[in-house]
Scaffold this motif. Sequence first.
Motif, PDB file in Angstrom:
ATOM      1  N   MET A  81       0.877  -1.274  -0.177  1.00 28.35           N
ATOM      2  CA  MET A  81      -0.027  -0.101   0.019  1.00 28.35           C
ATOM      3  C   MET A  81       0.932   1.346   0.063  1.00 28.35           C
ATOM      4  O   MET A  81       0.784   2.388  -0.488  1.00 28.35           O
ATOM      5  CB  MET A  81      -0.838  -0.010   1.316  1.00 28.35           C
ATOM      6  N   GLU A  82       2.046   1.252   0.677  1.00 34.36           N
ATOM      7  CA  GLU A  82       2.987   2.238   0.558  1.00 34.36           C
ATOM      8  C   GLU A  82       3.282   2.697  -0.912  1.00 34.36           C
ATOM      9  O   GLU A  82       3.306   3.720  -1.299  1.00 34.36           O
ATOM     10  CB  GLU A  82       4.132   2.280   1.454  1.00 34.36           C
ATOM     11  N   PHE A  85       0.128   4.191  -2.657  1.00 34.68           N
ATOM     12  CA  PHE A  85      -0.154   5.491  -2.536  1.00 34.68           C
ATOM     13  C   PHE A  85       1.223   6.560  -2.907  1.00 34.68           C
ATOM     14  O   PHE A  85       0.880   7.540  -3.238  1.00 34.68           O
ATOM     15  CB  PHE A  85      -0.356   5.775  -0.929  1.00 34.68           C
ATOM     16  N   LYS A 144      -6.710  12.742   3.229  1.00 34.70           N
ATOM     17  CA  LYS A 144      -5.947  11.580   3.330  1.00 34.70           C
ATOM     18  C   LYS A 144      -6.825  10.894   2.196  1.00 34.70           C
ATOM     19  O   LYS A 144      -8.058  10.938   1.407  1.00 34.70           O
ATOM     20  CB  LYS A 144      -6.455  10.500   4.353  1.00 34.70           C
ATOM     21  N   GLY A 224      -4.364   6.147   3.125  1.00 31.30           N
ATOM     22  CA  GLY A 224      -2.926   6.762   2.644  1.00 31.30           C
ATOM     23  C   GLY A 224      -2.961   8.188   3.166  1.00 31.30           C
ATOM     24  O   GLY A 224      -3.544   8.816   2.476  1.00 31.30           O
ATOM     25  N   ASP A 226      -0.031  11.442   3.229  1.00 31.11           N
ATOM     26  CA  ASP A 226       1.322  11.783   2.659  1.00 31.11           C
ATOM     27  C   ASP A 226       2.117  12.584   3.866  1.00 31.11           C
ATOM     28  O   ASP A 226       1.829  13.795   4.032  1.00 31.11           O
ATOM     29  CB  ASP A 226       1.298  12.592   1.539  1.00 31.11           C
ATOM     30  N   TRP A 321       4.585   7.405   3.733  1.00 28.81           N
ATOM     31  CA  TRP A 321       2.973   7.530   3.846  1.00 28.81           C
ATOM     32  C   TRP A 321       2.553   6.982   4.809  1.00 28.81           C
ATOM     33  O   TRP A 321       3.080   5.728   5.095  1.00 28.81           O
ATOM     34  CB  TRP A 321       2.593   6.727   2.417  1.00 28.81           C
ATOM     35  N   VAL A 323       0.053   4.583   6.620  1.00 29.38           N
ATOM     36  CA  VAL A 323      -1.049   3.565   5.932  1.00 29.38           C
ATOM     37  C   VAL A 323      -1.717   2.892   6.966  1.00 29.38           C
ATOM     38  O   VAL A 323      -1.172   2.423   8.045  1.00 29.38           O
ATOM     39  CB  VAL A 323      -0.345   2.753   5.005  1.00 29.38           C
TER      40      VAL A 323
END
Length: 391
Positions: A81-82, A85, A144, A224, A226, A321, A323
């Motif tokens: 997922m990182e 995103f 987000k 996610g 930032d 990021w 998550v």
Amino acid sequence: MEVPVIDLEPYLKFTGRSGCGSDSKRDPIEPACKPNGELEYSPDLKSLCEEVAQSLKQTGALVVRDPRCPAEVNDRFLDMMETYFEKPNDFKRQQERPHLHYQVGVTPEGVELPRAAVDQDMQMKIQDVPEEYRPHIPVGADPKWRYMWRVGPRPLETRFKELNSDPVVPEGFPEWADTMDGWGSMMISTVEVVAEMAGIGFGLSKDSFTSLMQQGPHVLAPTGSDLSRHGKEGIVFAGYHYDLNFLTIHGRSRFPGLYIWLRNGQKVEVRVPIGCLLIQAGKQLEWLTGGDCRSGMHEVVVTTRTLAAIEAARQAGKSLWRVSSTVFGHIASDAILQPLGHFAKSPLAQNYPPICAGDFVELELAAINLKGKQDGVLNLENGNCEQQTVG
């Protein structure tokens, strides 16, 4: 008051579901049965189930240890997922499905409104909270992203097709489906066990909740955020809100910042031990218990501990990021939400009239900007789920 940590293994062993990971061997313990066929629970198991129920009632949350959900599976999920995103926004928007109420695919930042941003009654209550426990009052949509991935089977026939739509797979991630399905299924399995134990602990049958969850629109819904852009102390990623679903489960995040509010109004920073999972009560559980359990309020905000984790990740060359490893466990869309068993006799039960779970979800989605506003009311008599137009 702290959120308790409950080990599920004794219950898993009793029901023949213990073990670590999806490839583990079942523990074939034969439970004792009463003459009527119901399971005979030992005093220790009953006490454990009551502890689950009381924690949901008193704190709106609990931390559980489930040996079937290894920490390394959560880590693989977070890694993927990182990477997702971190992709350009134009790439991520290819997975956006606003016509499906953002219930599959990606929801960009600046779309989802926290409940406190649109609920004036909630805003007034926030003003009465002592300053040390007072949440931030949201002023707009959350900064987000979120990805929604369906978990488990869906009904072949339903009035709520948007809530039960096919999943969206981004290009360039061949491991996507297996990773999402694997981790999502593990966490839903934990939710089902907690739901069983809560049913027993509340004096209901063990399948009182889980029977209503079958073919529900469960979703793995990681967020996610930032931290390279929004990594300043006090920035709120997820404004003060409750979850509209039945039970929410979170794996451990790599960056702290989640706060929850207990039933007594105390604000608590959540610290999930390695190998554990956080469970939170949602609005559907509140409905089914006639208000005996209340949906847990929470927010995610950048703190000094978040800043320390950001700096450590930067020094190590790791992703910035944040998550969340989140699954929303739902009641089936076509099932009726209403107080169950003895909860129907509660003085508060009149505040929770029968309503189709799918109608309930769509109204909540409209309130937080994930579905277009509707001019209509719901006919709640006798569990009628039909939408009625206001002239």
